[in-house]
Design a protein around this motif. Sequence first.
Motif, mmCIF file in Angstrom:
data_model
loop_
_atom_site.group_PDB
_atom_site.id
_atom_site.type_symbol
_atom_site.label_atom_id
_atom_site.label_comp_id
_atom_site.label_asym_id
_atom_site.label_seq_id
_atom_site.Cartn_x
_atom_site.Cartn_y
_atom_site.Cartn_z
ATOM 1 N N MET A 30 0.839 -1.202 0.000
ATOM 2 C CA MET A 30 0.000 0.000 0.000
ATOM 3 C C MET A 30 0.877 1.257 0.000
ATOM 4 N N VAL A 31 1.980 1.238 0.744
ATOM 5 C CA VAL A 31 2.915 2.368 0.750
ATOM 6 C C VAL A 31 3.542 2.517 -0.635
ATOM 7 N N ARG A 32 3.964 1.402 -1.229
ATOM 8 C CA ARG A 32 4.556 1.467 -2.571
ATOM 9 C C ARG A 32 3.581 2.075 -3.572
ATOM 10 N N ASP A 33 2.321 1.666 -3.477
ATOM 11 C CA ASP A 33 1.308 2.160 -4.407
ATOM 12 C C ASP A 33 0.943 3.620 -4.161
ATOM 13 N N SER A 34 1.233 4.138 -2.980
ATOM 14 C CA SER A 34 0.866 5.527 -2.674
ATOM 15 C C SER A 34 1.868 6.534 -3.235
ATOM 16 N N ARG A 35 3.008 6.046 -3.703
ATOM 17 C CA ARG A 35 4.004 6.960 -4.273
ATOM 18 C C ARG A 35 3.405 7.700 -5.458
ATOM 19 N N GLY A 36 3.585 9.002 -5.474
ATOM 20 C CA GLY A 36 3.074 9.817 -6.567
ATOM 21 C C GLY A 36 1.616 10.199 -6.410
ATOM 22 N N LYS A 37 0.967 9.707 -5.366
ATOM 23 C CA LYS A 37 -0.427 10.065 -5.101
ATOM 24 C C LYS A 37 -0.451 11.217 -4.103
ATOM 25 N N PRO A 38 -1.602 11.845 -3.942
ATOM 26 C CA PRO A 38 -1.682 12.965 -2.992
ATOM 27 C C PRO A 38 -1.254 12.557 -1.584
ATOM 28 N N PHE A 39 -0.590 13.508 -0.907
ATOM 29 C CA PHE A 39 -0.150 13.248 0.470
ATOM 30 C C PHE A 39 -1.346 12.895 1.344
ATOM 31 N N TRP A 40 -2.414 13.712 1.221
ATOM 32 C CA TRP A 40 -3.649 13.430 1.959
ATOM 33 C C TRP A 40 -4.717 13.028 0.963
ATOM 34 N N PRO A 41 -5.372 11.961 1.103
ATOM 35 C CA PRO A 41 -5.284 11.003 2.203
ATOM 36 C C PRO A 41 -4.406 9.798 1.899
ATOM 37 N N ASP A 42 -4.024 9.599 0.640
ATOM 38 C CA ASP A 42 -3.392 8.350 0.217
ATOM 39 C C ASP A 42 -2.126 7.994 0.999
ATOM 40 N N GLN A 43 -1.154 8.916 0.985
ATOM 41 C CA GLN A 43 0.113 8.596 1.641
ATOM 42 C C GLN A 43 -0.024 8.558 3.162
ATOM 43 N N VAL A 44 -0.833 9.438 3.719
ATOM 44 C CA VAL A 44 -1.022 9.450 5.174
ATOM 45 C C VAL A 44 -1.621 8.127 5.642
ATOM 46 N N ILE A 45 -2.637 7.644 4.941
ATOM 47 C CA ILE A 45 -3.262 6.378 5.320
ATOM 48 C C ILE A 45 -2.291 5.222 5.131
ATOM 49 N N ALA A 46 -1.602 5.200 3.996
ATOM 50 C CA ALA A 46 -0.677 4.099 3.723
ATOM 51 C C ALA A 46 0.428 4.029 4.774
ATOM 52 N N TRP A 47 1.074 5.152 5.038
ATOM 53 C CA TRP A 47 2.150 5.165 6.033
ATOM 54 C C TRP A 47 1.612 4.979 7.443
ATOM 55 N N GLY A 48 0.413 5.475 7.704
ATOM 56 C CA GLY A 48 -0.172 5.350 9.032
ATOM 57 C C GLY A 48 -0.510 3.924 9.414
ATOM 58 N N ARG A 49 -0.755 3.086 8.434
ATOM 59 C CA ARG A 49 -1.077 1.677 8.715
ATOM 60 C C ARG A 49 0.138 0.909 9.246
ATOM 61 N N LEU A 50 1.330 1.285 8.827
ATOM 62 C CA LEU A 50 2.523 0.520 9.212
ATOM 63 C C LEU A 50 2.718 0.453 10.727
ATOM 64 N N PRO A 51 2.767 1.584 11.434
ATOM 65 C CA PRO A 51 2.981 1.476 12.886
ATOM 66 C C PRO A 51 1.784 0.881 13.627
ATOM 67 N N MET A 52 0.611 0.875 13.012
ATOM 68 C CA MET A 52 -0.563 0.295 13.663
ATOM 69 C C MET A 52 -0.454 -1.221 13.796
ATOM 70 N N GLN A 53 0.409 -1.830 12.993
ATOM 71 C CA GLN A 53 0.593 -3.275 13.101
ATOM 72 C C GLN A 53 1.213 -3.649 14.444
ATOM 73 N N ILE A 54 2.043 -2.775 14.979
ATOM 74 C CA ILE A 54 2.746 -3.096 16.230
ATOM 75 C C ILE A 54 1.770 -3.319 17.384
#
Length: 126
Positions: free
Chosen positions: A89-113
């Motif tokens: 999801m992070v890879r696919d968010s490259r080149g997409k708008p920061f909000w909401p695409d990249q924020v959601i994609a990157w935000g999911r990573l630490p939620m796994q912990i």
Amino acid sequence: MRYSTGKAVRYWAMPVALGAMGVLHFVAPKHFDRLIPPELPGSPRAWTYGSGVAELAVAGLLAGRDTRALGGAAATALFVGVFPGNLQMVRDSRGKPFWPDQVIAWGRLPMQIPMILAADKIRRTA
């Protein structure tokens, strides 16, 4: 054994969430197909259905008193196993708008912990 409302919510939160997500894998598979890294062999749809089955099975294990510890171990493995989908999801968010695409994609990573830690706690305390 009776549970307080707070304990009941904590007991059922993970199996209900996993059960709902497992069902969604079959109801709306296209969304999940996009999360499958292209490096994995086979079709994305097969991985989507397989992970849906896994989520439903883990939800069932977590819901049973006698299988809750095994369910916690299985949920821990499941949450580690789906991490590549979050990276996709992070890879696919490259080149997409920061909000909401990249924020959601990157935000999911630490939620796994916390999800992994919560599942492991279930394993240890069930």
